[in-house]
Design a protein around this motif. Structure first.
Motif, PDB file in Angstrom:
ATOM      1  N   ILE A 160       0.852  -1.185   0.000  1.00 57.18           N
ATOM      2  CA  ILE A 160       0.000   0.000   0.000  1.00 57.18           C
ATOM      3  C   ILE A 160       0.895   1.245   0.000  1.00 57.18           C
ATOM      4  N   PRO A 161       0.449   2.315  -0.639  1.00 58.75           N
ATOM      5  CA  PRO A 161       1.299   3.496  -0.786  1.00 58.75           C
ATOM      6  C   PRO A 161       1.879   4.037   0.511  1.00 58.75           C
ATOM      7  N   VAL A 162       1.112   4.084   1.588  1.00 54.48           N
ATOM      8  CA  VAL A 162       1.607   4.671   2.835  1.00 54.48           C
ATOM      9  C   VAL A 162       2.802   3.894   3.388  1.00 54.48           C
ATOM     10  N   VAL A 163       2.831   2.586   3.204  1.00 56.11           N
ATOM     11  CA  VAL A 163       3.955   1.768   3.680  1.00 56.11           C
ATOM     12  C   VAL A 163       5.188   2.020   2.813  1.00 56.11           C
ATOM     13  N   TYR A 164       5.004   1.941   1.509  1.00 51.71           N
ATOM     14  CA  TYR A 164       6.104   2.213   0.581  1.00 51.71           C
ATOM     15  C   TYR A 164       6.690   3.600   0.856  1.00 51.71           C
ATOM     16  N   GLU A 165       5.829   4.593   0.984  1.00 49.46           N
ATOM     17  CA  GLU A 165       6.273   5.972   1.193  1.00 49.46           C
ATOM     18  C   GLU A 165       7.005   6.136   2.520  1.00 49.46           C
ATOM     19  N   ALA A 166       6.573   5.433   3.554  1.00 48.63           N
ATOM     20  CA  ALA A 166       7.251   5.527   4.855  1.00 48.63           C
ATOM     21  C   ALA A 166       8.671   4.992   4.767  1.00 48.63           C
ATOM     22  N   TYR A 167       8.852   3.854   4.116  1.00 45.56           N
ATOM     23  CA  TYR A 167      10.210   3.313   3.935  1.00 45.56           C
ATOM     24  C   TYR A 167      11.058   4.265   3.101  1.00 45.56           C
ATOM     25  N   TRP A 168      10.513   4.675   1.958  1.00 46.96           N
ATOM     26  CA  TRP A 168      11.250   5.530   1.038  1.00 46.96           C
ATOM     27  C   TRP A 168      11.641   6.845   1.705  1.00 46.96           C
ATOM     28  N   GLN A 169      10.677   7.471   2.378  1.00 46.96           N
ATOM     29  CA  GLN A 169      10.946   8.763   3.022  1.00 46.96           C
ATOM     30  C   GLN A 169      11.980   8.610   4.116  1.00 46.96           C
ATOM     31  N   TYR A 170      11.905   7.549   4.895  1.00 41.38           N
ATOM     32  CA  TYR A 170      12.893   7.357   5.964  1.00 41.38           C
ATOM     33  C   TYR A 170      14.294   7.229   5.367  1.00 41.38           C
ATOM     34  N   LEU A 171      14.428   6.453   4.295  1.00 42.35           N
ATOM     35  CA  LEU A 171      15.740   6.302   3.663  1.00 42.35           C
ATOM     36  C   LEU A 171      16.249   7.628   3.088  1.00 42.35           C
ATOM     37  N   MET A 172      15.348   8.436   2.528  1.00 50.94           N
ATOM     38  CA  MET A 172      15.763   9.724   1.976  1.00 50.94           C
ATOM     39  C   MET A 172      16.173  10.696   3.090  1.00 50.94           C
ATOM     40  N   ASP A 173      15.454  10.674   4.196  1.00 50.13           N
ATOM     41  CA  ASP A 173      15.741  11.587   5.304  1.00 50.13           C
ATOM     42  C   ASP A 173      16.941  11.137   6.145  1.00 50.13           C
ATOM     43  N   HIS A 174      17.272   9.834   6.075  1.00 53.01           N
ATOM     44  CA  HIS A 174      18.364   9.275   6.881  1.00 53.01           C
ATOM     45  C   HIS A 174      19.275   8.430   5.985  1.00 53.01           C
ATOM     46  N   PRO A 175      20.063   9.092   5.124  1.00 52.40           N
ATOM     47  CA  PRO A 175      20.925   8.322   4.220  1.00 52.40           C
ATOM     48  C   PRO A 175      21.953   7.511   5.020  1.00 52.40           C
ATOM     49  N   TYR A 176      22.402   6.459   4.389  1.00 50.09           N
ATOM     50  CA  TYR A 176      23.337   5.527   5.006  1.00 50.09           C
ATOM     51  C   TYR A 176      24.577   6.207   5.476  1.00 50.09           C
TER      52      TYR A 176
END
Length: 176
Positions: A160-176
């Motif tokens: 579902i979009p909200v799950v995908y977006e939560a993962y994606w946004q977290y990775l964008m906001d907290h790069p490795y």
């Protein structure tokens, strides 16, 4: 000098049952009954022999994992895990992290280099995605740092979009 891990995390949108990778993860209930949406899709894709293999496993506790063949699914292996029911207690976080760590330990033990993991406990388990996504990403990152020589791609997936977006946004906001 700290060595960069050769493993990586990739965010995808879709269902674990739709991706053709060596290993997929199916969150399940302790009896591996196939009643949850993801578990039901995985067991349907795997066919009758997968359902029988789940019956043979019998029971898993929260945080535990078990592996079967992929049978008729596109995956070679399926890992089942039981995520916690969210109560807001600190044990929920510890139990959810255990799911991810045990999955990664199993794939390493079996020499598997690609795994797809959905949002464990975010559906029927009631775990808020805004808490689960950072926990999942940071638990996987921590494992990758502890296993810098193991080559693996960990796909985290949201149907579902909200799950995908939560993962994606977290990775964008907290790069490795």
């Amino acid at each position: 000098m700290k060595k960069n891990p050769i493993g990586r995390i990739v965010v995808r949108r879709g269902s674990v049952a739709e991706l053709a990778v060596p290993c997929i993860v199916s969150p399940t209930d302790p009896q591996l009954s196939g009643k949850g949406l993801t578990d039901q899709a995985v067991q349907k894709a795997g066919g009758r022999k997968l359902v029988e293999a789940c019956r043979e496993i019998g029971h898993l506790n929260v945080g535990e994992v078990a592996m079967t063949d992929g049978f008729q699914s596109d995956a070679d292996h399926i890992i089942f895990t039981v995520g916690p029911q969210y109560t807001g207690k600190p044990e929920d976080i510890k139990d959810l992290a255990a799911c991810y760590l045990n999955i990664l330990e199993m794939v390493k033990e079996k020499d598997i280099h690609q795994v797809v993991i959905p949002a464990i406990s975010c559906g029927g388990g009631g775990f808020p995605i805004e808490k689960a996504a950072p926990l999942a990403i940071e638990t996987i990152r921590s494992w990758l740092r502890l296993n810098p020589d193991y080559s693996i791609i960990v796909f985290v997936i949201g149907i579902i979009p909200v799950v995908y977006e939560a993962y994606w946004q977290y990775l964008m906001d907290h790069p490795y």
